[in-house]
Design a protein around this motif. Structure first.
Motif, PDB file in Angstrom:
ATOM      1  N   LEU A 186       0.833  -1.209   0.000  1.00 46.47           N
ATOM      2  CA  LEU A 186       0.000   0.000   0.000  1.00 46.47           C
ATOM      3  C   LEU A 186       0.865   1.255   0.000  1.00 46.47           C
ATOM      4  O   LEU A 186       0.588   2.210  -0.737  1.00 46.47           O
ATOM      5  CB  LEU A 186      -0.942   0.009   1.199  1.00 46.47           C
ATOM      6  CG  LEU A 186      -2.008  -1.087   1.225  1.00 46.47           C
ATOM      7  CD1 LEU A 186      -2.731  -1.095   2.570  1.00 46.47           C
ATOM      8  CD2 LEU A 186      -2.992  -0.936   0.078  1.00 46.47           C
ATOM      9  N   HIS A 187       1.907   1.253   0.827  1.00 45.56           N
ATOM     10  CA  HIS A 187       2.830   2.398   0.872  1.00 45.56           C
ATOM     11  C   HIS A 187       3.504   2.598  -0.486  1.00 45.56           C
ATOM     12  O   HIS A 187       3.597   3.719  -0.987  1.00 45.56           O
ATOM     13  CB  HIS A 187       3.885   2.210   1.956  1.00 45.56           C
ATOM     14  CG  HIS A 187       3.342   2.183   3.343  1.00 45.56           C
ATOM     15  ND1 HIS A 187       2.625   3.220   3.894  1.00 45.56           N
ATOM     16  CD2 HIS A 187       3.409   1.232   4.307  1.00 45.56           C
ATOM     17  CE1 HIS A 187       2.275   2.911   5.131  1.00 45.56           C
ATOM     18  NE2 HIS A 187       2.741   1.708   5.399  1.00 45.56           N
ATOM     19  N   ARG A 188       3.946   1.521  -1.069  1.00 46.83           N
ATOM     20  CA  ARG A 188       4.635   1.608  -2.365  1.00 46.83           C
ATOM     21  C   ARG A 188       3.687   2.061  -3.476  1.00 46.83           C
ATOM     22  O   ARG A 188       4.085   2.832  -4.359  1.00 46.83           O
ATOM     23  CB  ARG A 188       5.302   0.285  -2.706  1.00 46.83           C
ATOM     24  CG  ARG A 188       6.504  -0.004  -1.826  1.00 46.83           C
ATOM     25  CD  ARG A 188       7.139  -1.338  -2.188  1.00 46.83           C
ATOM     26  NE  ARG A 188       8.273  -1.621  -1.349  1.00 46.83           N
ATOM     27  CZ  ARG A 188       9.521  -1.221  -1.616  1.00 46.83           C
ATOM     28  NH1 ARG A 188       9.774  -0.503  -2.684  1.00 46.83           N
ATOM     29  NH2 ARG A 188      10.499  -1.535  -0.803  1.00 46.83           N
ATOM     30  N   ALA A 189       2.456   1.592  -3.448  1.00 49.06           N
ATOM     31  CA  ALA A 189       1.472   2.024  -4.448  1.00 49.06           C
ATOM     32  C   ALA A 189       1.197   3.519  -4.310  1.00 49.06           C
ATOM     33  O   ALA A 189       1.185   4.252  -5.301  1.00 49.06           O
ATOM     34  CB  ALA A 189       0.176   1.221  -4.302  1.00 49.06           C
ATOM     35  N   ASN A 237      -9.493  -6.239   0.974  1.00 50.26           N
ATOM     36  CA  ASN A 237      -9.195  -5.715   2.304  1.00 50.26           C
ATOM     37  C   ASN A 237      -8.954  -4.208   2.319  1.00 50.26           C
ATOM     38  O   ASN A 237      -9.224  -3.547   3.310  1.00 50.26           O
ATOM     39  CB  ASN A 237      -7.958  -6.417   2.871  1.00 50.26           C
ATOM     40  CG  ASN A 237      -8.214  -7.882   3.107  1.00 50.26           C
ATOM     41  OD1 ASN A 237      -9.288  -8.279   3.540  1.00 50.26           O
ATOM     42  ND2 ASN A 237      -7.228  -8.707   2.809  1.00 50.26           N
ATOM     43  N   PHE A 238      -8.416  -3.680   1.221  1.00 50.53           N
ATOM     44  CA  PHE A 238      -8.064  -2.258   1.158  1.00 50.53           C
ATOM     45  C   PHE A 238      -8.387  -1.695  -0.213  1.00 50.53           C
ATOM     46  O   PHE A 238      -8.292  -2.401  -1.225  1.00 50.53           O
ATOM     47  CB  PHE A 238      -6.564  -2.054   1.430  1.00 50.53           C
ATOM     48  CG  PHE A 238      -6.120  -2.524   2.772  1.00 50.53           C
ATOM     49  CD1 PHE A 238      -6.164  -1.677   3.870  1.00 50.53           C
ATOM     50  CD2 PHE A 238      -5.662  -3.817   2.944  1.00 50.53           C
ATOM     51  CE1 PHE A 238      -5.762  -2.119   5.116  1.00 50.53           C
ATOM     52  CE2 PHE A 238      -5.249  -4.264   4.190  1.00 50.53           C
ATOM     53  CZ  PHE A 238      -5.307  -3.416   5.281  1.00 50.53           C
ATOM     54  N   ASP A 268      -5.821  -8.637  -2.390  1.00 47.60           N
ATOM     55  CA  ASP A 268      -5.819  -8.090  -1.032  1.00 47.60           C
ATOM     56  C   ASP A 268      -6.064  -6.587  -1.009  1.00 47.60           C
ATOM     57  O   ASP A 268      -6.472  -6.037   0.000  1.00 47.60           O
ATOM     58  CB  ASP A 268      -4.509  -8.408  -0.315  1.00 47.60           C
ATOM     59  CG  ASP A 268      -4.393  -9.880   0.023  1.00 47.60           C
ATOM     60  OD1 ASP A 268      -5.332 -10.412   0.635  1.00 47.60           O
ATOM     61  OD2 ASP A 268      -3.381 -10.497  -0.341  1.00 47.60           O
ATOM     62  N   PHE A 269      -5.776  -5.924  -2.114  1.00 46.05           N
ATOM     63  CA  PHE A 269      -6.103  -4.500  -2.249  1.00 46.05           C
ATOM     64  C   PHE A 269      -6.450  -4.198  -3.698  1.00 46.05           C
ATOM     65  O   PHE A 269      -5.999  -4.884  -4.618  1.00 46.05           O
ATOM     66  CB  PHE A 269      -4.966  -3.595  -1.742  1.00 46.05           C
ATOM     67  CG  PHE A 269      -3.692  -3.667  -2.518  1.00 46.05           C
ATOM     68  CD1 PHE A 269      -3.415  -2.727  -3.492  1.00 46.05           C
ATOM     69  CD2 PHE A 269      -2.757  -4.653  -2.257  1.00 46.05           C
ATOM     70  CE1 PHE A 269      -2.225  -2.781  -4.208  1.00 46.05           C
ATOM     71  CE2 PHE A 269      -1.560  -4.723  -2.962  1.00 46.05           C
ATOM     72  CZ  PHE A 269      -1.293  -3.776  -3.942  1.00 46.05           C
ATOM     73  N   VAL A 270      -7.292  -3.199  -3.869  1.00 43.66           N
ATOM     74  CA  VAL A 270      -7.744  -2.790  -5.191  1.00 43.66           C
ATOM     75  C   VAL A 270      -7.440  -1.306  -5.357  1.00 43.66           C
ATOM     76  O   VAL A 270      -7.766  -0.505  -4.480  1.00 43.66           O
ATOM     77  CB  VAL A 270      -9.261  -3.047  -5.380  1.00 43.66           C
ATOM     78  CG1 VAL A 270      -9.729  -2.532  -6.732  1.00 43.66           C
ATOM     79  CG2 VAL A 270      -9.580  -4.529  -5.218  1.00 43.66           C
TER      80      VAL A 270
END
Length: 120
Positions: free
Chosen positions: A11-14, A39-40, A88-90
């Motif tokens: 998430l941080h890298r995205a 999830n996120f 896990d994240f979109v």
């Protein structure tokens, strides 16, 4: 299922990849307790469709470096709303008018905002 700490790193890298390509209004929502699809959510916008496409490419390149490949990508042809699904994240990338129209932050307002590190 990927380790939660690893997901936070993704998430941080995205978010950083979006920022580095001049993406705007970056928000990450934790929807684990209110959504069964993921999830996120990472939500951000670019100025025009070409910019949104460049943001999508930057995220995909960064995640590939991390050994992560999207399960599905939608909207790359038009570029006004691109969805990159990593399970896990979109990631949702919009042009400003479509972001305002669909207002995902309000739709998922029960989600918790995740504080991501962005190096300026």
């Amino acid at each position: 299922m990927v380790d939660t700490n690893k997901i936070f790193e993704f998430l941080h890298r995205a978010a950083q990849a979006i920022y580095d390509k001049k993406g705007m209004n970056i928000i990450v929502l934790d929807v684990r307790e209110i959504c069964s699809m993921t999830n996120f959510f990472v939500i951000a916008e670019g100025t025009v469709d070409r910019h949104v496409k460049a943001l999508s490419q930057a995220i995909q390149e960064e995640m590939k470096l991390q050994g992560l490949h999207p399960w599905h990508i939608e909207g790359e042809q038009a570029g006004d709303w691109i969805v990159v699904d990593y399970n896990d994240f979109v990631v949702h990338l919009f042009t400003p008018d479509l972001r305002e129209k669909y207002a995902l932050e309000q739709l998922w307002q029960e989600g918790k905002i995740v504080d991501v590190r962005i190096t300026i």
